[in-house]
Motif scaffolding. Structure first.
Motif, PDB file in Angstrom:
ATOM      1  N   GLU A  89     -44.981 -56.762  -5.154  1.00 32.68           N
ATOM      2  CA  GLU A  89     -43.911 -56.372  -5.093  1.00 32.68           C
ATOM      3  C   GLU A  89     -43.797 -55.264  -4.011  1.00 32.68           C
ATOM      4  O   GLU A  89     -44.552 -54.463  -4.071  1.00 32.68           O
ATOM      5  N   THR A  90     -43.325 -54.739  -3.329  1.00 33.00           N
ATOM      6  CA  THR A  90     -42.981 -54.015  -2.920  1.00 33.00           C
ATOM      7  C   THR A  90     -43.115 -52.544  -2.856  1.00 33.00           C
ATOM      8  O   THR A  90     -42.302 -52.203  -3.884  1.00 33.00           O
ATOM      9  N   LEU A  91     -43.366 -51.741  -2.261  1.00 36.51           N
ATOM     10  CA  LEU A  91     -43.422 -49.863  -2.402  1.00 36.51           C
ATOM     11  C   LEU A  91     -42.107 -49.570  -2.715  1.00 36.51           C
ATOM     12  O   LEU A  91     -41.928 -49.041  -4.214  1.00 36.51           O
ATOM     13  N   ILE A  92     -41.473 -49.771  -2.090  1.00 34.39           N
ATOM     14  CA  ILE A  92     -40.036 -49.159  -1.720  1.00 34.39           C
ATOM     15  C   ILE A  92     -38.942 -49.947  -3.285  1.00 34.39           C
ATOM     16  O   ILE A  92     -38.370 -49.065  -4.167  1.00 34.39           O
ATOM     17  N   ASP A  93     -39.650 -50.921  -3.534  1.00 32.60           N
ATOM     18  CA  ASP A  93     -38.868 -51.997  -4.893  1.00 32.60           C
ATOM     19  C   ASP A  93     -39.436 -51.335  -5.266  1.00 32.60           C
ATOM     20  O   ASP A  93     -38.500 -50.827  -6.693  1.00 32.60           O
ATOM     21  N   THR A  94     -40.397 -51.250  -6.040  1.00 35.10           N
ATOM     22  CA  THR A  94     -41.062 -50.641  -7.086  1.00 35.10           C
ATOM     23  C   THR A  94     -40.650 -49.262  -7.543  1.00 35.10           C
ATOM     24  O   THR A  94     -40.491 -48.632  -8.455  1.00 35.10           O
ATOM     25  N   GLY A  95     -40.599 -48.162  -6.304  1.00 42.46           N
ATOM     26  CA  GLY A  95     -39.388 -47.076  -6.573  1.00 42.46           C
ATOM     27  C   GLY A  95     -38.325 -47.075  -7.135  1.00 42.46           C
ATOM     28  O   GLY A  95     -38.147 -46.328  -7.886  1.00 42.46           O
ATOM     29  N   LYS A  96     -37.929 -48.070  -6.542  1.00 41.78           N
ATOM     30  CA  LYS A  96     -36.544 -48.175  -7.215  1.00 41.78           C
ATOM     31  C   LYS A  96     -36.059 -48.838  -8.376  1.00 41.78           C
ATOM     32  O   LYS A  96     -35.656 -48.551  -8.822  1.00 41.78           O
ATOM     33  N   THR A  97     -37.365 -49.239  -9.132  1.00 43.56           N
ATOM     34  CA  THR A  97     -36.833 -49.575  -9.778  1.00 43.56           C
ATOM     35  C   THR A  97     -37.482 -48.641 -10.875  1.00 43.56           C
ATOM     36  O   THR A  97     -36.763 -47.948 -11.984  1.00 43.56           O
ATOM     37  N   ILE A  98     -37.939 -48.007 -10.657  1.00 40.04           N
ATOM     38  CA  ILE A  98     -39.272 -46.619 -11.772  1.00 40.04           C
ATOM     39  C   ILE A  98     -37.370 -45.230 -11.704  1.00 40.04           C
ATOM     40  O   ILE A  98     -37.175 -45.103 -12.485  1.00 40.04           O
ATOM     41  N   ASP A  99     -37.126 -45.187 -10.411  1.00 36.68           N
ATOM     42  CA  ASP A  99     -36.103 -44.558 -10.220  1.00 36.68           C
ATOM     43  C   ASP A  99     -34.763 -44.862 -11.276  1.00 36.68           C
ATOM     44  O   ASP A  99     -34.016 -43.627 -11.422  1.00 36.68           O
ATOM     45  N   MET A 100     -34.471 -46.148 -10.850  1.00 38.37           N
ATOM     46  CA  MET A 100     -33.543 -46.439 -11.792  1.00 38.37           C
ATOM     47  C   MET A 100     -33.540 -46.633 -13.263  1.00 38.37           C
ATOM     48  O   MET A 100     -32.366 -46.589 -14.443  1.00 38.37           O
ATOM     49  N   MET A 101     -34.976 -45.873 -13.969  1.00 34.70           N
ATOM     50  CA  MET A 101     -35.185 -45.845 -15.306  1.00 34.70           C
ATOM     51  C   MET A 101     -34.919 -44.478 -14.967  1.00 34.70           C
ATOM     52  O   MET A 101     -34.852 -43.894 -16.635  1.00 34.70           O
ATOM     53  N   GLY A 102     -33.969 -43.323 -14.110  1.00 29.52           N
ATOM     54  CA  GLY A 102     -33.547 -42.351 -14.976  1.00 29.52           C
ATOM     55  C   GLY A 102     -35.158 -41.050 -14.702  1.00 29.52           C
ATOM     56  O   GLY A 102     -35.060 -40.551 -15.883  1.00 29.52           O
ATOM     57  N   THR A 103     -36.160 -41.477 -13.723  1.00 20.71           N
ATOM     58  CA  THR A 103     -37.327 -40.617 -13.258  1.00 20.71           C
ATOM     59  C   THR A 103     -36.859 -39.623 -13.307  1.00 20.71           C
ATOM     60  O   THR A 103     -36.436 -40.075 -11.684  1.00 20.71           O
ATOM     61  N   ASP A 104     -37.320 -38.502 -13.535  1.00 16.04           N
ATOM     62  CA  ASP A 104     -37.181 -37.253 -12.137  1.00 16.04           C
ATOM     63  C   ASP A 104     -37.309 -36.744 -11.940  1.00 16.04           C
ATOM     64  O   ASP A 104     -37.480 -36.468 -10.562  1.00 16.04           O
ATOM     65  N   VAL A 105     -39.479 -37.301 -12.073  1.00 16.96           N
ATOM     66  CA  VAL A 105     -40.338 -37.374 -10.987  1.00 16.96           C
ATOM     67  C   VAL A 105     -41.546 -38.241 -10.579  1.00 16.96           C
ATOM     68  O   VAL A 105     -41.500 -38.931 -11.481  1.00 16.96           O
TER      69      VAL A 105
END
Length: 308
Positions: A89-105
């Motif tokens: 999985e690419t870095l950006i995809d991983t980041g977007k997945t984490i982002d979509m889980m309501g992550t603040d930081v």
């Protein structure tokens, strides 16, 4: 907008002197919480913090995790080897997945310089750089500066000598950016093969001998010789390194009487510093660890706090 000028903390190169001072001042308050009996402040209640580490780390990761928990946040960690990253999985995809889980930081360590900067552009969450390649390690430099300021009351006019593998050191780069902004004088020394040409341009004075760099230093900072990166034979042997650049009691005497001995850890005992230097009264290596938690508490607080 957060109380800092950006939603992210990616490096000290782009942070203002005022922002650094705000972080250091906030850390002072956070240290009071940290050293109190009840370490459960409500400052980050309702916030979600993820550590995403593509490189191993014990101190930095644990320090961020405890900082999150002491301030009441929900914290979780992902190590790249145990995640979808291992499946390609690419870095950006991983980041977007984490982002979509309501992550603040998202706190990120990566072996590629610039990786946190790339991630920050693609996520809503605040991104904190916990070390990227050979580029920067801003929170380490901030805890170093906090430790110096705590002891000397100020950073302006201090002479800080950084000794060791400057080339591979993101800690050295962040410290040079941060310390020079606050008026300290930085000198560096290490074998010529591991001294990058741009360091002088960043505002540090470069010396070829450890003795010259240590004269009148208020702070003597060792850097870990990254033995895992030394397969390229950048210096002849560990014994030779310690003979020319290792710091023992005698060399330490060249520094100021009221000096601090610092190291980002882990220290290779007998290589960068002798055990007597590490365990001396001048050494604040253990205190740096405590201050690391306080600094990281301050940064998490400032990035998640809206400006009133």
């Amino acid at each position: 907008m957060s109380m800092l000028n950006s939603k992210d903390l990616l490096g000290l190169k782009d942070v203002t002197k005022e922002e650094i001072e705000l972080i250091l001042d906030t850390a002072k308050t956070m240290k009071m919480i940290l050293t109190s009996k009840a370490k459960n402040a409500p400052h980050l209640r309702g916030k979600s913090i993820i550590t995403l580490f593509y490189e191993n780390s014990t101190r930095t990761r644990l320090s961020f995790e405890l900082a999150s928990k002491y301030l009441g946040a929900t914290a979780a960690n992902i190590s790249a080897s145990g995640s979808s990253v291992a499946k390609g999985e690419t870095l950006i995809d991983t980041g977007k997945t984490i982002d979509m889980m309501g992550t603040d930081v998202i706190i990120m360590r990566h072996n590629m310089s610039g990786a946190p900067h790339l991630l920050a552009k693609h996520v809503e969450a605040s991104v904190i750089n916990a070390g990227d390649g050979m580029n920067e390690h801003p929170t380490q430099a901030l805890l170093d500066m906090f430790t110096m300021r705590e002891k000397f009351g100020k950073l302006e006019g201090l002479k800080v000598s950084i000794i060791g593998d400057i080339y591979h050191s993101r800690v050295a780069r962040s410290n040079i950016w941060g310390l020079t902004k606050l008026g300290a004088e930085v000198t560096v020394a290490g074998p010529a093969t591991i001294m990058p040409p741009e360091i002088g341009k960043m505002g540090a004075k470069v010396f070829t001998t450890v003795q010259e760099a240590l004269i009148d230093a208020d702070v003597v900072m060792g850097l870990r010789i990254q033995l895992e990166r030394q397969k390229k034979g950048l210096f002849p042997s560990e014994r030779e390194y310690s003979r020319f650049f290792g710091i023992d009691d005698k060399r330490l005497m060249l520094a100021n009487k009221n000096r601090l001995v610092m190291h980002p850890g882990p220290v290779n005992r007998g290589l960068e510093f002798t055990s007597s230097v590490i365990d001396s009264d001048d050494s604040v290596i253990n205190e740096q660890v405590t201050n690391g938690v306080a600094i990281r508490m301050a940064i998490l607080y400032l990035l998640t706090r809206e400006e009133q």
